[in-house]
Write an enzyme that holds these catalytic residues in place. Structure first.
Site, PDB file in Angstrom:
ATOM      1  N   GLY A  31     -71.931  51.464  -3.982  1.00 10.32           N
ATOM      2  CA  GLY A  31     -72.490  52.311  -3.126  1.00 10.32           C
ATOM      3  C   GLY A  31     -73.881  52.177  -3.217  1.00 10.32           C
ATOM      4  CG  HIS A  37     -73.530  46.037  -3.278  1.00 13.76           C
ATOM      5  ND1 HIS A  37     -74.919  46.706  -3.106  1.00 13.76           N
ATOM      6  CD2 HIS A  37     -73.572  46.084  -4.781  1.00 13.76           C
ATOM      7  CE1 HIS A  37     -75.232  47.404  -4.046  1.00 13.76           C
ATOM      8  NE2 HIS A  37     -74.068  47.033  -4.944  1.00 13.76           N
ATOM      9  CD  GLN A  61     -70.153  52.035 -14.481  1.00 14.88           C
ATOM     10  OE1 GLN A  61     -69.876  52.440 -14.013  1.00 14.88           O
ATOM     11  NE2 GLN A  61     -71.713  51.393 -14.206  1.00 14.88           N
ATOM     12  N   GLY A 147     -72.550  40.403  -9.583  1.00 15.70           N
ATOM     13  CA  GLY A 147     -73.468  39.706  -9.431  1.00 15.70           C
ATOM     14  C   GLY A 147     -73.694  39.061 -10.937  1.00 15.70           C
ATOM     15  CE  LYS A 149     -80.999  43.884 -11.174  1.00 10.56           C
ATOM     16  NZ  LYS A 149     -80.086  45.263 -11.650  1.00 10.56           N
ATOM     17  CD  GLN A 153     -71.540  45.506 -14.285  1.00 12.96           C
ATOM     18  OE1 GLN A 153     -71.017  46.782 -14.634  1.00 12.96           O
ATOM     19  NE2 GLN A 153     -71.326  45.018 -13.219  1.00 12.96           N
ATOM     20  CB  SER A 185     -81.282  47.386  -7.876  1.00 16.03           C
ATOM     21  OG  SER A 185     -80.531  48.802  -8.925  1.00 16.03           O
TER      22      SER A 185
HETATM   23  O1  PAF Z   1     -72.226  47.281 -10.791  1.00 14.84           O
HETATM   24  C1  PAF Z   1     -71.665  48.232 -10.439  1.00 14.84           C
HETATM   25  O2  PAF Z   1     -72.066  48.717  -9.482  1.00 14.84           O
HETATM   26  C2  PAF Z   1     -70.733  49.027 -11.440  1.00 14.84           C
HETATM   27  O3  PAF Z   1     -71.119  49.417 -12.516  1.00 14.84           O
HETATM   28  C3  PAF Z   1     -68.994  48.790 -11.544  1.00 14.84           C
HETATM   29  C4  PAF Z   1     -68.539  47.059 -11.043  1.00 14.84           C
HETATM   30  C5  PAF Z   1     -68.941  48.594  -9.675  1.00 14.84           C
HETATM   31  C6  PAF Z   1     -68.386  49.234 -11.938  1.00 14.84           C
HETATM   32  O4  PAF Z   1     -68.399  50.962 -11.760  1.00 14.84           O
END
Ligand code: PAF
Length: 294
Positions: A31, A37, A61, A147, A149, A153, A185
């Site tokens: 969100g 996004h 996380q 992304g 960015k 990940q 971000s």
């Molecule tokens: O990049 C993010 O916003 C989060 O790490 C994700 C991939 C939605 C997992 O919670």
């Protein structure tokens, strides 16, 4: 656009869509949506018949003392933002359904998860891969969009998808930047005016590194030192890491070669806000500017 809260409902929709032969594109988010996004959503739109966006602030996380409680949450605003962007389903499950009381199963991509951000955020990527695997199992998309960015990940999720034979193609989209270079971000909203202007130091440091690379510097240590110098000159900035790594293995690169891509990655505290950014040296620009700025 339908907002879906329950997991079984999302699974039923996905089952029906697959039966109908529809290609599902999936954009997982936490969100606080921004142009970054929206660029993922636009890409998903071009490749899929149906676009699903998830919004879930994933508690596992976040480490102790991190910003889980204050992480920006405004589902109504996010829903409004994506309604005209061709999103078909906004999946926003609740915490208790994603992680019931006796929840005990986790996904860990070993080694890659311990590097870079993994050093200062232990357990972070285990939380990311666990929730992404769950979301992929629920939505069962043909394509998922992330992304660049969050470069580390992206590398970790790509490895997870390969290792676990997930039947989803991953698409990594370019970083979207403000006109002064700051990567978009959700955490940028924590920055006050002075911090916001100091935050451009990440992009400036990456550009310094790129410039040296393009001038033929081959010693990673010298490039890293020059990037650190740029950041250290900014009084509001404190370095977490500056690294030059292989873009797939995330192993440190010591000597740069002309035909080998290298990912320059930085994590910097601006005041109390930790920001990350990266740039791939040896390939065409991997970012676009925010449409709002153009
Ligand atoms: O990049 C993010 O916003 C989060 O790490 C994700 C991939 C939605 C997992 O919670």
């Amino acid at each position: 656009m339908e907002i879906v809260n329950r997991i079984p409902r999302m699974q039923a929709i996905s089952r029906r869509l697959r039966k109908e032969g529809k290609k599902i594109g999936f954009v997982p988010t936490m969100g606080a949506l921004h142009e970054g996004h929206l660029s993922l959503i636009s890409r998903a739109r071009t490749m899929s018949d149906v676009v699903v966006v998830s919004i879930f602030v994933n508690p596992i996380q976040f480490g102790k003392g991190e910003d889980f409680d204050k992480y920006p949450r405004d589902l109504a605003k996010d829903a409004e933002l994506v309604t005209d962007r061709g999103v078909d389903y906004l999946f926003a499950p609740n915490r208790d359904e994603v992680y019931p009381k006796d929840y005990s199963t986790y996904v860990l991509v070993e080694d890659l998860s311990d590097k870079l951000c993994g050093l200062s955020r232990p357990g972070h990527f285990r939380g990311v891969t666990t929730v992404v695997m769950k979301l992929l199992n629920i939505v069962r998309p043909n394509f998922c969009f992330f992304g660049q960015k969050d470069g580390q990940q992206a590398v970790i999720i790509k490895r997870m998808i390969r290792d676990l034979c997930v039947d989803t193609e991953m698409v990594v989209c370019p970083i979207v930047r403000d006109s002064d270079g700051l990567a978009l971000s959700s955490r940028n909203i924590y920055l006050n005016k002075e911090e916001r202007s100091a935050a451009t130091v990440l992009f400036r440091a990456l550009n310094k590194g790129k410039q040296l690379f393009e001038e033929g510097e081959t010693e990673a240590a010298r490039i890293i030192a020059a990037m650190q110098q740029v950041i250290e000159a900014e009084p509001l900035a404190r370095i977490d890491y500056v690294a030059l790594v292989d873009p797939e293995t995330l192993e440190d690169v010591y000597v740069l070669e002309e035909d080998r891509k290298v990912m320059a990655a930085v994590a910097v505290y601006i005041g109390s806000t930790r920001l990350i950014d990266n740039m791939i040296f040896g390939e065409k620009p991997t970012f676009t500017y925010s449409e709002e700025d153009l």
